[in-house]
Design an enzyme around this catalytic site. Structure first.
Site, mmCIF file in Angstrom:
data_model
loop_
_atom_site.group_PDB
_atom_site.id
_atom_site.type_symbol
_atom_site.label_atom_id
_atom_site.label_comp_id
_atom_site.label_asym_id
_atom_site.label_seq_id
_atom_site.Cartn_x
_atom_site.Cartn_y
_atom_site.Cartn_z
ATOM 1 C CE LYS A 341 -4.315 -2.027 1.217
ATOM 2 N NZ LYS A 341 -5.244 -2.443 2.237
ATOM 3 N NE ARG A 375 -7.372 -8.745 0.824
ATOM 4 C CZ ARG A 375 -6.968 -7.991 -0.184
ATOM 5 N NH1 ARG A 375 -5.980 -7.140 -0.023
ATOM 6 N NH2 ARG A 375 -7.570 -8.083 -1.364
HETATM 7 N N1 PMM Z 1 -7.337 -4.085 0.982
HETATM 8 C C1 PMM Z 1 -7.736 -4.167 -0.303
HETATM 9 C C2 PMM Z 1 -8.778 -5.028 -0.673
HETATM 10 N N2 PMM Z 1 -9.392 -5.794 0.237
HETATM 11 N N3 PMM Z 1 -9.624 -6.528 2.446
HETATM 12 C C3 PMM Z 1 -9.253 -6.469 3.736
HETATM 13 N N4 PMM Z 1 -9.884 -7.251 4.647
HETATM 14 N N5 PMM Z 1 -8.255 -5.654 4.164
HETATM 15 C C4 PMM Z 1 -7.593 -4.838 3.303
HETATM 16 O O1 PMM Z 1 -6.699 -4.091 3.761
HETATM 17 C C5 PMM Z 1 -7.959 -4.871 1.923
HETATM 18 C C6 PMM Z 1 -9.006 -5.743 1.545
HETATM 19 C C7 PMM Z 1 -7.059 -3.325 -1.338
HETATM 20 O O2 PMM Z 1 -5.882 -3.921 -1.763
HETATM 21 P P1 PMM Z 1 -5.722 -4.792 -3.154
HETATM 22 O O3 PMM Z 1 -6.405 -3.999 -4.215
HETATM 23 O O4 PMM Z 1 -4.274 -4.924 -3.313
HETATM 24 O O5 PMM Z 1 -6.363 -6.129 -2.983
#
Ligand code: PMM
Length: 399
Positions: A341, A375
């Site tokens: 991020k 995650r």
């Molecule tokens: N971040 C993203 C998408 N889904 N779900 C949870 N539980 N926590 C997060 O921090 C989160 C998420 C955005 O990141 P990506 O686009 O790289 O998947």
């Protein structure tokens, strides 16, 4: 018997293990030593909304208990050993003006991280760090460019994540990337995720699958196809029917903190927390837990997530990560998603493709602060960092 020369040895303040070690050296049984060390460990609270009589009572009674009490107009900061704070958290034994405070303090005292997280397909055990590998099946995912869009390629990528140590695969068909201008329709999202979930569930029956969606139709289709967990980045704010779908399947639920409408999630439009991002996130996560309970979701099925990068500036993300332990007061397992991020880019100066080492460091630091589910895109890098964090926390006594 000769008297040993006087010797003073510092014990690490961040970890109770120095105290445990000192007590077991002195002949204490380990379990008793751990309980005593937990009681000695200190905690601090900010209290607002105190009237004059409760402020005065707090100064006197807190002082008698051996707590440090710093006060101002209507507020106090109290600090001291957990055992002393627990004595203040007993409504039946405190002076009358402190009853309400005692009750609220009892709720806010930090808890041990829960040991398990219940899902539709058994419990995820949390005694060791749990890695959730990201499998984005979107054409526009910001960090992997939608390379896993085909089912076959998606299964190959899932195999890699599992080989690297993922216990959960998080499958998402709608990106929340900054600057997107339209939501994905439910049938399009279903068409993206369901074939991949079925294929991954078939190929890896021992792996938990979560679906990253904010839509009840998509959650239902995903759970039918083999998912065990619903990961809702809106914390049940966007779709009023999602909670009931989760409840009827007995699925696990990630209540993630975010603010604003689905298209605004990644923006900073709602990043004003009145100077108190931790208090704001805590209160709004509790509201998400309450929405889940009202929809019939078993509390044991809920995990919480501070939503790093969602309606938060780089400084707010860093502060929230540092203060992560406060989330344990909500009594649910904590999941974090720092992977690649922007706040990690701000701290390291690195582009998105070069942030896996920073992600691994953030995971290890979050583990120390109580997070148990991580995650991430690059499972291997974070697995090693977490293995070191876990080994430190559980290494046998050096003596
Ligand atoms: N971040 C993203 C998408 N889904 N779900 C949870 N539980 N926590 C997060 O921090 C989160 C998420 C955005 O990141 P990506 O686009 O790289 O998947």
């Amino acid at each position: 018997m000769g008297v040993a020369p006087l010797d003073v040895t510092p014990l690490a303040p961040r970890s109770p293990r120095g105290v445990v070690d000192a007590l077991t050296r002195g002949g204490w049984e380990r379990g008793t030593a751990e309980t005593a060390a937990a009681g000695i460990a200190s905690a601090s609270f900010r209290i607002e909304g105190l009237d004059d009589s409760s402020l005065e009572a707090l100064v006197h009674f807190g002082g008698q208990l051996g707590l440090d009490v710093i006060t101002g107009a209507g507020w106090a900061v109290i600090s001291g050993a957990r055992s002393r704070l627990s004595a203040l958290a007993r409504p039946w034994s405190v002076p009358e003006p402190l009853r309400e405070l005692a009750y609220r303090l009892g709720i806010a005292l930090p808890a041990e991280p829960p040991k398990a997280w219940r899902t539709a397909r058994g419990s995820v055990m949390l005694s060791t760090p749990v890695l959730m590998g990201i499998l984005n099946v979107t054409p526009d995912s910001f960090s992997d460019g939608g390379r896993h869009a085909g089912v076959e390629r998606a299964v190959r990528h899932a195999a890699r994540l599992i080989e690297d140590g993922a216990a959960i695969i998080d499958i998402g068909g709608e990106s929340t990337r900054p600057g997107r201008t339209a939501v994905v329709a439910a049938d399009e999202e279903l068409a993206r995720v369901v074939p991949v979930i079925s294929a991954v569930a078939n190929a890896f029956p021992a792996t938990f699958i979560s679906v990253d969606t904010m839509k009840s139709e998509v959650a239902r289709g995903a759970l039918d196809a083999g998912a065990a967990i619903v990961n809702d980045v809106t914390g049940l704010r966007a779709d009023a029917r999602l909670g009931a779908v989760v409840a009827s399947a007995g699925a696990g639920l990630v209540v993630m903190h975010s603010r604003g409408a689905p298209l605004e999630l990644a923006s900073l439009e709602h990043a004003d927390y009145g100077g108190d991002v931790v208090g704001g996130v805590l209160g709004e996560l509790q509201a998400g837990i309450d929405r889940a309970a009202a929809a019939g979701v078993d509390t044991e099925c809920v995990a919480i997530d501070p939503g790093l990068g969602f309606a938060k500036t780089a400084e707010q993300n860093l502060f929230l990560t540092d203060q992560l332990e406060t989330l344990l007061s909500l009594g649910r397992p904590v999941l974090v998603g720092p992977s690649r991020k922007r706040f990690l880019g701000a701290a390291t100066g690195r582009d998105v493709a070069e942030r896996d080492a920073a992600t691994a460091a953030a995971c290890a630091l979050a583990y120390e602060r109580g997070a148990r589910i991580f995650r991430v895109h690059d499972v291997a890098a974070s697995r090693d960092a977490l293995a070191v964090a876990q080994a430190l926390a559980h290494s046998p006594s050096a003596s």
